[in-house]
Design a protein around this motif. Structure first.
Motif, PDB file in Angstrom:
ATOM      1  N   ARG A  67      17.765 -47.697   0.125  1.00  0.00           N
ATOM      2  CA  ARG A  67      17.179 -47.387  -1.177  1.00  0.00           C
ATOM      3  C   ARG A  67      18.201 -47.670  -2.277  1.00  0.00           C
ATOM      4  N   TRP A  68      17.707 -48.159  -3.411  1.00  0.00           N
ATOM      5  CA  TRP A  68      18.582 -48.388  -4.554  1.00  0.00           C
ATOM      6  C   TRP A  68      19.386 -47.117  -4.848  1.00  0.00           C
ATOM      7  N   ASP A  69      20.657 -47.302  -5.134  1.00  0.00           N
ATOM      8  CA  ASP A  69      21.478 -46.174  -5.569  1.00  0.00           C
ATOM      9  C   ASP A  69      22.222 -46.602  -6.817  1.00  0.00           C
ATOM     10  N   SER A  70      22.940 -45.682  -7.393  1.00  0.00           N
ATOM     11  CA  SER A  70      23.594 -45.941  -8.666  1.00  0.00           C
ATOM     12  C   SER A  70      24.890 -45.160  -8.727  1.00  0.00           C
ATOM     13  N   CYS A  71      25.874 -45.736  -9.426  1.00  0.00           N
ATOM     14  CA  CYS A  71      27.161 -45.045  -9.569  1.00  0.00           C
ATOM     15  C   CYS A  71      27.044 -43.835 -10.490  1.00  0.00           C
ATOM     16  N   PHE A  72      25.838 -43.554 -11.020  1.00  0.00           N
ATOM     17  CA  PHE A  72      25.640 -42.351 -11.825  1.00  0.00           C
ATOM     18  C   PHE A  72      25.239 -41.130 -10.988  1.00  0.00           C
ATOM     19  N   THR A  73      24.980 -41.311  -9.687  1.00  0.00           N
ATOM     20  CA  THR A  73      24.629 -40.132  -8.881  1.00  0.00           C
ATOM     21  C   THR A  73      25.897 -39.524  -8.282  1.00  0.00           C
ATOM     22  N   LEU A  74      25.830 -38.229  -7.963  1.00  0.00           N
ATOM     23  CA  LEU A  74      26.981 -37.565  -7.342  1.00  0.00           C
ATOM     24  C   LEU A  74      27.194 -38.053  -5.916  1.00  0.00           C
ATOM     25  N   ASP A  75      26.084 -38.307  -5.213  1.00  0.00           N
ATOM     26  CA  ASP A  75      26.192 -38.767  -3.822  1.00  0.00           C
ATOM     27  C   ASP A  75      26.937 -40.095  -3.711  1.00  0.00           C
ATOM     28  N   PHE A  76      26.833 -40.905  -4.762  1.00  0.00           N
ATOM     29  CA  PHE A  76      27.415 -42.245  -4.740  1.00  0.00           C
ATOM     30  C   PHE A  76      28.909 -42.205  -4.420  1.00  0.00           C
ATOM     31  N   SER A  77      29.607 -41.239  -5.006  1.00  0.00           N
ATOM     32  CA  SER A  77      31.063 -41.187  -4.796  1.00  0.00           C
ATOM     33  C   SER A  77      31.439 -40.010  -3.899  1.00  0.00           C
ATOM     34  N   TYR A  78      30.470 -39.559  -3.097  1.00  0.00           N
ATOM     35  CA  TYR A  78      30.748 -38.424  -2.216  1.00  0.00           C
ATOM     36  C   TYR A  78      31.575 -38.870  -1.020  1.00  0.00           C
ATOM     37  N   ILE A  79      32.711 -38.223  -0.858  1.00  0.00           N
ATOM     38  CA  ILE A  79      33.499 -38.430   0.356  1.00  0.00           C
ATOM     39  C   ILE A  79      33.814 -37.037   0.887  1.00  0.00           C
ATOM     40  N   HIS A  80      34.454 -36.957   2.003  1.00  0.00           N
ATOM     41  CA  HIS A  80      34.720 -35.643   2.581  1.00  0.00           C
ATOM     42  C   HIS A  80      35.319 -34.720   1.524  1.00  0.00           C
ATOM     43  N   GLY A  81      34.699 -33.612   1.303  1.00  0.00           N
ATOM     44  CA  GLY A  81      35.248 -32.636   0.366  1.00  0.00           C
ATOM     45  C   GLY A  81      34.621 -32.663  -1.006  1.00  0.00           C
ATOM     46  N   GLY A  82      33.835 -33.694  -1.323  1.00  0.00           N
ATOM     47  CA  GLY A  82      33.165 -33.665  -2.624  1.00  0.00           C
ATOM     48  C   GLY A  82      33.045 -35.041  -3.246  1.00  0.00           C
ATOM     49  N   SER A  83      32.508 -35.055  -4.467  1.00  0.00           N
ATOM     50  CA  SER A  83      32.320 -36.318  -5.171  1.00  0.00           C
ATOM     51  C   SER A  83      33.565 -36.658  -5.970  1.00  0.00           C
ATOM     52  N   VAL A  84      33.910 -37.922  -5.958  1.00  0.00           N
ATOM     53  CA  VAL A  84      35.100 -38.354  -6.691  1.00  0.00           C
ATOM     54  C   VAL A  84      34.823 -38.364  -8.196  1.00  0.00           C
TER      55      VAL A  84
END
Ligand code: SF4
Ligand code: SF4
Ligand code: SF4
Lengths: 257, 368
Positions: free
Chosen positions: B296-313
């Protein structure tokens, strides 16, 4: 896979029963749910009632009476995994509008014998009273998301319930933006996705049924509503709708009241 | 434009019919409600004729005009991206078989090939950008399959919109490479023709079936002049030095100012014809017998986009807005050797609060 089916209980608090109906509406998947779970309590569907403890409890409705405060604590004690379902259980629901007024005034207006009514001054979400394992938003919630959360529970994985805005649903569906194209005030940019793009795909602005998205910027959207010709009363109403008690929507509505 | 040919306006319906008969799904600018979008074209009547778009930051309106042009609207909400890089598509599914499982991969091969008619220069440039993204080190088989089979009839713009800035991005208004056929629509008195140039063998064969006549020198000159004039009518401009200024100022206070307005709603990235980000979603049935993986299309504006272990960057709106504009204008060059922005202006018009990429770039450059 465990030999014993997990026990599922569905509980009603202060609500319109619409969330339980959303669950019953999952027709295609209902048999599979009944097959994979032991339905221990689900009064909307069956009178059968099994004793706890329960593996999964799904709570519909908000907490608005002293009795409900006790009940939710009791259910929590008996449940391994607790799901708050719908706007009432996750945010206090539309009846949380009482939180902005003196509830005794309403009682005198509505009931012939207000002294018979035992109620709290506020309507609050489950998480204000007990630890909640998963919150599923919406007024009503989406049947698809309900099935997803139950399926994810069975599979032991994280459910796919994104916290992004309703706008993502518009763009994925190819729905032309009603705010940009029609000047219609739309709560979509501050509202969590999940409904299936119901209102914008029919030319209506989003009503915010799924509550605030992950990082809502309500002041910016409200300022734009003003540019679209909405006055303070309109803006207050847009934010004080199905999820008036959520922090972002409450704060914004108060700026306009 | 030496080998240009000319066919009459009345032949356009025949072009659609030929493509449909050849098995293509024909896509072009069509009216949906109060907007013009890319949509299915069954015949001449499906084109959005007699309408132009009026755009501003956060605003898109149609206006009826007394003008016979077929391709008079500039970029709308959707682009070729909607078709070549599907918003949501299944990648594979798996079924349980006793002790193991059976895997079935989905391909785009069963879909009818796409024929786009009326692709603006900026949109064609955007297809070129996505060709490089999806055809590079890690080719995307579904995009590449659709792209290889697609036929593109591009159109040089006769008018520019208020949010257009392709001239300052090199995305237009002349039609660049990548098309099969490039048209310039000439309307002059009672005459209404298309000046056509071919960009591929397939385009040349298609054009021949319309029985065109060679273009006259005057027609070629008129077509050139029309496109040239559009350059001067761009409603927006990307300032020179803007991209460099963005790169040089990751800690600029302007990021916090724009974050006050930005809704982190993702609209700018999802209407952008070059944005390519997606996420994967797993769907399993309740019976635990079947599972599917969807993209599914995603965007760098979502929190999940930059989610790595421990949280969103990228927790703040400032960091997400900066990521988007920096990637579009600057780091895209490092990644793909080209700009990620073609100047179509969609992110300006379809931002619900009218945030303007050209204005943000200008503000940062001017503050230096
Ligand atoms: S219609 Fe509403 S939810 Fe959809 S993109 Fe526009 S602002 Fe967002
Ligand atoms: S701007 Fe954002 S969404 Fe677009 S390609 Fe770059 S990282 Fe992806
Ligand atoms: S710049 Fe505009 S469209 Fe993009 S995320 Fe921010 S508010 Fe949404």
């Amino acid at each position: 896979m465990p030999a014993r089916k997990p026990k599922l209980a569905v509980w009603k608090f202060t609500s319109c029963d619409g969330c339980q109906l959303s669950l019953l509406d999952c027709e295609d998947d209902l048999l599979a749910i009944a097959d994979r779970f032991e339905i221990a309590v689900f009064l909307e569907a069956t009178r059968h009632r099994a004793r706890g403890p329960y593996d999964v409890s799904v709570l519909e409705g908000s907490v608005s009476t002293p009795h409900e405060v006790e009940r939710v604590r009791d259910i929590r004690r008996q449940s391994k995994f607790l799901i708050a379902l719908g706007a009432c259980a996750t945010a206090g629901g539309i009846q949380a509008l009482r939180n902005f007024r003196d509830v005794r005034g309403f009682l005198d207006l509505v009931y012939a014998r207000p002294d018979h009514i035992d109620t709290l001054p506020t309507s609050t979400p489950m998480a204000d009273h007990v630890p909640v394992d998963f919150e599923l938003r919406g007024c009503p919630p989406s049947g698809k998301q309900i099935v997803e959360v139950l399926g994810a529970y069975l599979a032991g994985r994280k459910p796919v319930v994104p916290g992004h805005s309703q706008c993502v649903e518009c763009k994925v569906a190819g729905t032309v933006c009603v705010m940009v194209n029609g000047g219609i005030p739309c709560m979509g940019p501050v509202t969590q996705a999940g409904c299936g793009n119901l209102c914008p795909s029919r030319g209506r602005g989003c009503y915010g049924c799924f509550g605030p998205m992950e990082t809502p910027n309500a002041p910016s959207l409200a300022a734009w509503f003003g540019r679209l010709g909405q006055d303070s009363r309109d803006i207050l109403r847009l934010f004080r709708n199905y999820n008036p008690e959520t922090a972002a929507f409450r704060a914004e509505s108060e700026r306009h009241g | 434009m030496d080998a240009a040919a000319v066919f009459e306006r009345t032949e356009l319906g025949r072009l659609v019919a030929i493509l449909a008969a050849d098995g293509y799904r024909v896509i072009g600018p069509t009216r949906r409600g109060t907007a013009i979008v890319y949509g299915d074209i069954a015949g001449d009547a499906d084109f959005a004729i007699g309408l132009i778009d009026e755009q501003e930051g956060g605003t898109y309106r149609l206006r009826e005009v007394d003008d016979p042009r077929v391709f008079n609207a500039t970029a709308g909400q959707t682009s070729c991206r909607q078709y070549l890089f599907a918003p949501r598509q299944r990648l594979w599914s798996a079924e349980r078989t006793g002790t193991g499982f059976r895997l079935a991969e989905d391909s785009a091969g069963a879909e009818p090939p796409l024929a786009f008619i009326g692709v603006r220069a900026c949109d064609l440039a955007a297809v070129g950008v996505q060709d490089r993204v999806f055809g590079g080190h890690y080719p995307d088989p579904r995009y590449m399959m659709r792209r290889r089979r697609a036929l593109i009839v591009a159109v040089a713009c006769a008018r520019a919109g208020n949010t257009c800035f392709c001239a300052s991005m090199g995305g237009g208004p002349e039609v660049g490479p990548g098309h099969d056929l490039a048209l310039t629509e000439l309307v002059d008195g009672g005459r209404h023709v298309f000046v056509a140039e071919t960009g591929s063998e397939r385009g040349a064969l298609l054009l021949a079936r319309l029985d065109p006549r060679p273009a006259t020198g005057a027609e070629i000159a008129a077509a050139r002049a029309q496109t040239e004039a559009v350059k001067g009518r761009m409603g927006r401009e990307m300032v020179a030095g803007g991209p460099e200024a963005i790169r040089a100022n990751p800690e600029h206070p302007r990021w916090h100012e724009v974050a006050g307005r930005c809704l982190t709603c993702t609209n700018c990235t999802l209407v952008c014809p070059t944005c390519f980000c997606s996420t994967a979603e797993d769907v399993a049935d309740l019976g635990n017998a079947r599972t599917e993986r969807w993209q599914r299309w995603d965007s760098c504006f979502t929190l999940d986009f930059s989610y790595i272990h421990g949280g969103s960057v990228r927790k703040t709106a400032a960091s997400r807005y900066r990521q988007w504009i920096t990637h579009k204008l600057s780091t895209w060059w490092d990644q793909f050797g080209m700009s990620g922005c073609v100047g179509c202006g969609r992110c300006i018009a379809w931002c619900p609060v009218g945030i303007d990429i050209t204005e943000e770039a200008r503000a940062i450059r001017d503050s230096q």
